[in-house]
Structure formats: structure tokens, C-alpha cells
Motif scaffolding. Structure first.
Motif, PDB file in Angstrom:
ATOM      1  N   UNK A   1     -13.280  -2.113   4.305  1.00  0.00           N
ATOM      2  CA  UNK A   1     -13.157  -0.657   4.249  1.00  0.00           C
ATOM      3  C   UNK A   1     -11.937  -0.136   5.001  1.00  0.00           C
ATOM      4  N   UNK A   2     -11.750  -0.584   6.228  1.00  0.00           N
ATOM      5  CA  UNK A   2     -10.669  -0.058   7.064  1.00  0.00           C
ATOM      6  C   UNK A   2      -9.306  -0.338   6.432  1.00  0.00           C
ATOM      7  N   UNK A   3      -9.129  -1.566   5.928  1.00  0.00           N
ATOM      8  CA  UNK A   3      -7.844  -1.921   5.316  1.00  0.00           C
ATOM      9  C   UNK A   3      -7.578  -1.085   4.066  1.00  0.00           C
ATOM     10  N   UNK A   4      -8.631  -0.813   3.269  1.00  0.00           N
ATOM     11  CA  UNK A   4      -8.462   0.013   2.070  1.00  0.00           C
ATOM     12  C   UNK A   4      -8.098   1.449   2.439  1.00  0.00           C
ATOM     13  N   UNK A   5      -8.639   1.916   3.554  1.00  0.00           N
ATOM     14  CA  UNK A   5      -8.275   3.262   4.019  1.00  0.00           C
ATOM     15  C   UNK A   5      -6.799   3.306   4.409  1.00  0.00           C
ATOM     16  N   UNK A   6      -6.330   2.277   5.114  1.00  0.00           N
ATOM     17  CA  UNK A   6      -4.926   2.239   5.527  1.00  0.00           C
ATOM     18  C   UNK A   6      -3.995   2.176   4.311  1.00  0.00           C
ATOM     19  N   UNK A   7      -4.375   1.394   3.308  1.00  0.00           N
ATOM     20  CA  UNK A   7      -3.548   1.313   2.101  1.00  0.00           C
ATOM     21  C   UNK A   7      -3.532   2.660   1.380  1.00  0.00           C
ATOM     22  N   UNK A   8      -4.660   3.361   1.374  1.00  0.00           N
ATOM     23  CA  UNK A   8      -4.706   4.695   0.771  1.00  0.00           C
ATOM     24  C   UNK A   8      -3.781   5.660   1.515  1.00  0.00           C
ATOM     25  N   UNK A   9      -3.782   5.573   2.844  1.00  0.00           N
ATOM     26  CA  UNK A   9      -2.873   6.413   3.636  1.00  0.00           C
ATOM     27  C   UNK A   9      -1.423   6.080   3.311  1.00  0.00           C
ATOM     28  N   UNK A  10      -1.132   4.791   3.169  1.00  0.00           N
ATOM     29  CA  UNK A  10       0.229   4.390   2.818  1.00  0.00           C
ATOM     30  C   UNK A  10       0.638   4.952   1.450  1.00  0.00           C
ATOM     31  N   UNK A  11      -0.286   4.899   0.471  1.00  0.00           N
ATOM     32  CA  UNK A  11       0.010   5.462  -0.840  1.00  0.00           C
ATOM     33  C   UNK A  11       0.318   6.947  -0.766  1.00  0.00           C
ATOM     34  N   UNK A  12      -0.450   7.682   0.038  1.00  0.00           N
ATOM     35  CA  UNK A  12      -0.202   9.114   0.189  1.00  0.00           C
ATOM     36  C   UNK A  12       1.118   9.380   0.922  1.00  0.00           C
ATOM     37  N   UNK A  13       1.432   8.550   1.911  1.00  0.00           N
ATOM     38  CA  UNK A  13       2.706   8.705   2.625  1.00  0.00           C
ATOM     39  C   UNK A  13       3.887   8.435   1.692  1.00  0.00           C
ATOM     40  N   UNK A  14       3.763   7.409   0.874  1.00  0.00           N
ATOM     41  CA  UNK A  14       4.838   7.093  -0.073  1.00  0.00           C
ATOM     42  C   UNK A  14       5.025   8.224  -1.077  1.00  0.00           C
ATOM     43  N   UNK A  15       3.923   8.826  -1.546  1.00  0.00           N
ATOM     44  CA  UNK A  15       4.039   9.949  -2.483  1.00  0.00           C
ATOM     45  C   UNK A  15       4.711  11.145  -1.818  1.00  0.00           C
ATOM     46  N   UNK A  16       4.480  11.336  -0.515  1.00  0.00           N
ATOM     47  CA  UNK A  16       5.149  12.426   0.208  1.00  0.00           C
ATOM     48  C   UNK A  16       6.652  12.201   0.260  1.00  0.00           C
ATOM     49  N   UNK A  17       7.060  10.993   0.615  1.00  0.00           N
ATOM     50  CA  UNK A  17       8.492  10.669   0.671  1.00  0.00           C
ATOM     51  C   UNK A  17       9.120  10.784  -0.711  1.00  0.00           C
ATOM     52  N   UNK A  18       8.397  10.313  -1.701  1.00  0.00           N
ATOM     53  CA  UNK A  18       8.916  10.369  -3.071  1.00  0.00           C
ATOM     54  C   UNK A  18       9.080  11.820  -3.542  1.00  0.00           C
TER      55      UNK A  18
END
Length: 541
Positions: free
Chosen positions: A239-256
Motif C-alpha cells: 500500500x505505502x509504495x503504491x501511494x508514493x508512486x501515485x504521488x509521483x504521478x501527480x507530481x509529474x503531471x504538475x511539472x508537465x
């Protein structure tokens, strides 16, 4: 596992960057060459590219008095393709949230340790209310701020929503995170509006919309598939790792979103209307031809150039709020004045409202059935079910889109039968206690819904003016989220009727069956009215 997450983040960035390199250099690919009888001279030098005379005869396109030269091994990308690529990458990354299929299970796991009832009534409910409140605000500020700032805020709110469930959060912190998620969910209309505002040729709207939808579904499919694959390899859901990957996806979409081009005009607040007339005489073709020799151009410079006269109207920086509201009112009346559009939008709004409800609480149903069966050894396949739901739904939607039928005649019957079948499938979720059957019923439901939605959306789009797409999409979403909020308040939180999680799906089944019955009545009425019209025409003849 943390090292695996870091490696995945690096690989993910490399995967996304490959098709994007050409989009960022698209403006430097075309070089204008002045063409005369005697020579070809270079007017513009592109940095990093050397010119060789041996390359000049290759792939030359003559346009009036200029030659456009295409360099070997170089991709020429039009503006609309560049914008479509930017939006598709954003939509893909935005949907890459692998924790979503296991969100309810994560809430009840030892990491969070809240009950299933609290998850439904205290966490999800806040998200439903915030979606309903924010969607109209997001729709208006999106147009006023010219889309891009809202896309950046969309990614930031996604980051905040998933950061709120990291560690051992309190209930208040998770509820605040759901408010951010409400803004994130409501901002889906923003990137479609951005897409339309940045595309000049309105004939491309259907094509770019399909590409954005495909990117969205692809992101959702890959996200769910990745979550399930990691869970099977790990032996349990990380669970924790999937949450971190989700945060990374949202961060990447912000930069993009920050890297995306700025919008100059919007539909309502910053709409510079222009009236243009093209005055051009018929093209003059001076060439000699024979049966054996190919045609050769003799005097390109003597060909009259195309004169474009543009009359600029309304060059103000923006419109007042009264003008915008007046424009919205006119577009609204024009869009919904057609009875056929009203009928399809009725199905769209009511079916979408129930779909959001089913999509939100299907994960709660999985956990509820496992607790009911007291099965602690069953491996969750929520990610596999969600990925198959997305994939099969996308294939079905694509297939129905290529089917050429007179939907004006058979559309009511199709939506009526499809809605009744969707109700029957959800009824199966209520009666069965076997997880595999629930997974299968959910996949079938998603396939039916995506197929019917494709028909409804395409038929509505055919009847609308191009600038009204965003308005109709936003209003239908507003009605759907109002119904979603009403069902959350009355059914999930028990203010009108108190039912269990599994009994909610009985209500959703009856809901869809009622929609199907209404459209079957519409179909029967349409059949008899057309038959009466045909008989009257025959009598007159």
C-alpha cells in the motif's frame, strides 16, 4: 521495495520523454527556402542542422513562392499534433494512480486502521460533496485563467490528496485530502477545454477528443495493471509504495502542465472573434505537357499570391462577467433546444451519476464481501478487475464507434436495453458472495457503460456547435455529481434510508433498470409515431 519504486520513477520518466522530444523541437523543423528559376537559397538556419546541396532535391513541397524542405530523419509535427501530444501525456500521467483499486482496502489496513463504515460515510462522502461544489467554480475559473493554471493546480491538488494518506493520518487530515481530491476530480474538464482552445481547426475536435480519451483510458489501464502485477510479485499489496508512486504521478503531471504551451484565447472570457474572408483568384498553372513528358513548372513567381483580409472584432483583453453569463445563456439555450440532445443528455447525466457511485464504492464492496465471508487468505485482484474493465470498455467503445447505424432511430432502444442489462449485472453483485463473480460483473458493467456512453457522447457532439462542447460536458457532469451527492447523502450516509454496502448495489441496479424502462418507452413511442407518419404519407399519395 523503496529502491524498486525509485527505479520505476526513472524508467517512467524515460518512457514519457521519448515521444516528447520531437514535440518540443517541432517549431524548429521547418525551414523556408526561397525558390527562383536560378537557385534555391536558405532564408532561415535551424541550429544544429548542417545544409548540404545534395539534400536539396529531396522532398520539396512548393507553396506559392516558398519551398518547404523536409530534412531526412526529422519529424515535422503540426501544431495540433503537438498540442494533442502534450494533452495525451498529461491525461495518461494524470490517471496513473495505482493506489486507486486498493484505496478502500488501504483505509481498513493496519496502516490507516479505520472501519469500512467510516471509509464510506466520513471519507468518500467529503469527496462527493467537494466535487459537487467545485465543478461549477472550476468550469468558470478554468476559462477565465486560460486553462493552464488550473491544470497546474490539478496536479498540485492530486499531490496533496495522496500526501494526506501517508503515514498514520487522522480522520480530519484525510477529509481535507478529499477536498483536494474533489478539485482534482472536477478539473477533468480543464484539459479538454485546453485542447479545444489550442486547436484552431474545429474539424479536428472529434479526432483529438478520441486521442485524449484513449490516453486517459491507457493511463488507467496501465496503472491498475501495474498495481496488480506488483501485488502478485510482492505476495501482498504494498500500500505505502503504491501511494508514493501515485504521488509521483501527480507530481509529474504538475511539472508537465507547467511545460505545456500557454493559451492566448479561451471560449468565453478571452474570446477574440474574427471575421475573415479569403480573396484569391483561381490558381494559374503555367506548364507544358505532353503524353510522354511530365508537367514542369515554368513560372512560380508569376502565380498570384493568396490575399487574406482579416477584420478584427472585439479586441478587448477580456469580457465582463455580464457578457460571459449572457454568452453562456445563449449557448445553453441553443444546445439544449433540441429534444434529441435533451434526451441523450438526460441519459448521460443520470447514467454518469450512477457510474461515479459504482466506481467509488466497488472497492468498498470487495472489502465488505471479504469481511462477510471471513476470508483472510484471498488474494485481492482489484487491480486486474479495474484494468480489464478499462481495457474491454475501451475496445467496446472503439468498436461501437465504427458501427454505422441510424442512432436517431435505434438509439433509444439501444440505451434502454443496455441500461436494463447494466441493472441486471449490478443485481448480480448484490446476490453473489463470490469475489470472482463480483469481479466479472463489474467488468461487464464497465463494458456496457462505456459502449452506451460512446453512443450518447458522439450523437450529442453531432448536434452541437464546436464551442458548446465544454458547456454541455460541464453541465452534464454537474447534474451527474448532483445525483452522486444526493445518493451519498441519502443512501451511503443513511440520512434518507439506512442500508448496508451490498444493499446499495441493489438500489443502483433498480436505478439503472428505471433508466432503461424510460428509454424503452421513448423507443416504443418513437416507433409508433414514425409508423403513424409513414401511414399518413401513404394515404396522401
Amino acid at each position: 521495495m523503496r529502491l524498486t519504486v525509485l527505479r520505476f520513477a526513472v524508467r517512467f520518466c524515460q518512457f514519457i520523454w521519448i515521444p516528447v522530444r520531437y514535440a518540443l523541437k517541432a517549431d524548429n523543423v521547418l525551414t523556408s527556402l526561397k525558390f527562383t528559376k536560378q537557385h534555391v537559397s536558405v532564408n532561415k538556419v535551424v541550429p544544429g542542422i548542417r545544409f548540404k546541396h545534395s539534400l536539396l532535391p529531396r522532398k520539396i513541397l512548393i507553396l506559392n513562392t516558398h519551398v518547404l524542405f523536409r530534412y531526412p530523419n526529422t519529424t515535422i509535427m503540426k501544431k495540433w499534433k503537438k498540442i494533442s501530444l502534450f494533452v495525451c501525456v498529461f491525461a495518461f500521467v494524470r490517471e496513473f494512480r495505482p493506489i486507486e483499486p486498493f484505496y478502500a482496502a488501504y483505509m481498513t489496513s493496519p496502516a490507516i486502521n479505520i472501519t469500512l463504515t467510516q471509509t464510506s460515510r466520513d471519507v468518500y462522502a467529503v469527496g462527493a460533496y467537494s466535487c459537487f461544489v467545485l465543478i461549477i467554480i472550476v468550469f468558470l475559473i478554468t476559462d477565465y485563467l486560460k486553462y493552464k493554471p488550473v491544470l497546474i493546480m490539478d496536479g498540485i491538488c492530486g499531490v496533496m490528496a495522496y500526501c494526506s494518506i501517508v503515514g498514520h493520518p487522522s480522520l480530519l487530515r484525510m477529509q481535507i485530502g478529499q477536498v483536494f481530491y474533489g478539485f482534482f476530480f472536477s478539473s477533468e474538464v480543464a484539459y479538454f477545454g485546453y485542447l479545444y482552445a489550442m486547436t484552431d481547426d474545429k474539424r479536428l475536435y472529434q479526432r483529438i477528443t478520441g486521442q485524449a480519451r484513449a490516453a486517459c483510458l491507457s493511463g488507467k489501464f496501465l496503472s491498475s495493471f501495474f498495481a496488480q502485477a506488483v501485488s502478485l510479485v510482492n505476495g501482498s499489496v504494498p500500500y505505502i509504495e503504491l501511494v508514493y508512486i501515485s504521488i509521483f504521478g501527480m507530481f509529474f503531471s504538475t511539472v508537465w502542465a507547467y511545460l505545456m504551451p500557454n493559451v492566448t484565447n479561451s471560449i468565453y472570457f478571452h474570446n477574440e472573434k474574427s471575421e475573415s474572408t479569403d480573396e484569391s483568384p483561381p490558381p494559374v498553372k503555367n506548364h507544358t505537357s505532353s503524353s510522354d513528358e511530365p508537367k514542369t513548372t515554368e513560372n512560380v513567381e508569376s502565380q498570384p499570391s493568396k490575399t487574406k483580409i482579416t477584420k478584427e472584432i472585439n479586441k478587448d483583453e477580456g469580457k465582463s462577467l455580464g457578457q460571459v453569463l449572457s454568452c453562456l445563456q445563449k449557448d445553453f439555450k441553443r444546445s439544449y433546444s433540441d429534444p434529441y440532445v435533451r434526451k441523450l443528455c438526460l441519459w448521460w447525466a443520470f447514467a454518469f451519476g450512477a457510474y461515479v457511485q459504482v466506481y467509488t464504492y466497488i472497492n468498498v464492496l470487495y472489502t465488505y464481501v471479504l469481511d462477510l465471508n471471513e476470508d483472510t487468505h484471498f488474494t485481492l485482484y482489484n487491480g486486474a478487475a479495474e484494468s480489464l474493465n478499462t481495457l474491454i470498455g475501451a475496445i467496446a467503445a472503439y468498436s461501437i464507434g465504427k458501427l454505422e447505424l441510424n442512432w436517431f432511430k435505434v438509439g433509444d432502444l439501444f440505451l434502454g436495453i443496455g441500461s436494463i442489462l447494466a441493472g441486471i449485472v449490478l443485481l448480480g453483485c448484490f446476490y453473489t458472495r463470490t469475489m470472482w463473480f463480483i469481479y466479472a460483473f463489474y467488468i461487464i458493467y464497465g463494458c456496457l457503460y462505456q459502449t452506451m456512453l460512446t453512443v450518447a457522447e458522439s450523437e450529442v457532439a453531432k448536434q452541437l456547435s464546436r464551442d458548446s462542447y465544454g458547456l454541455v460536458f460541464g453541465f452534464n457532469s454537474f447534474i451527474a455529481l448532483f445525483l452522486h451527492t444526493l445518493m451519498t447523502y441519502g443512501i451511503v450516509q443513511g440520512h434518507i434510508i439506512s442500508v448496508s454496502t451490498i444493499q446499495q448495489f441493489l438500489i443502483y441496479a433498480v436505478y439503472y433498470m428505471c433508466i432503461g424502462a424510460v428509454f424503452l418507452i421513448f423507443s416504443i413511442k418513437s416507433y409508433f409515431s414514425s409508423a403513424t407518419t409513414d401511414s399518413i404519407i401513404e394515404c396522401k399519395q
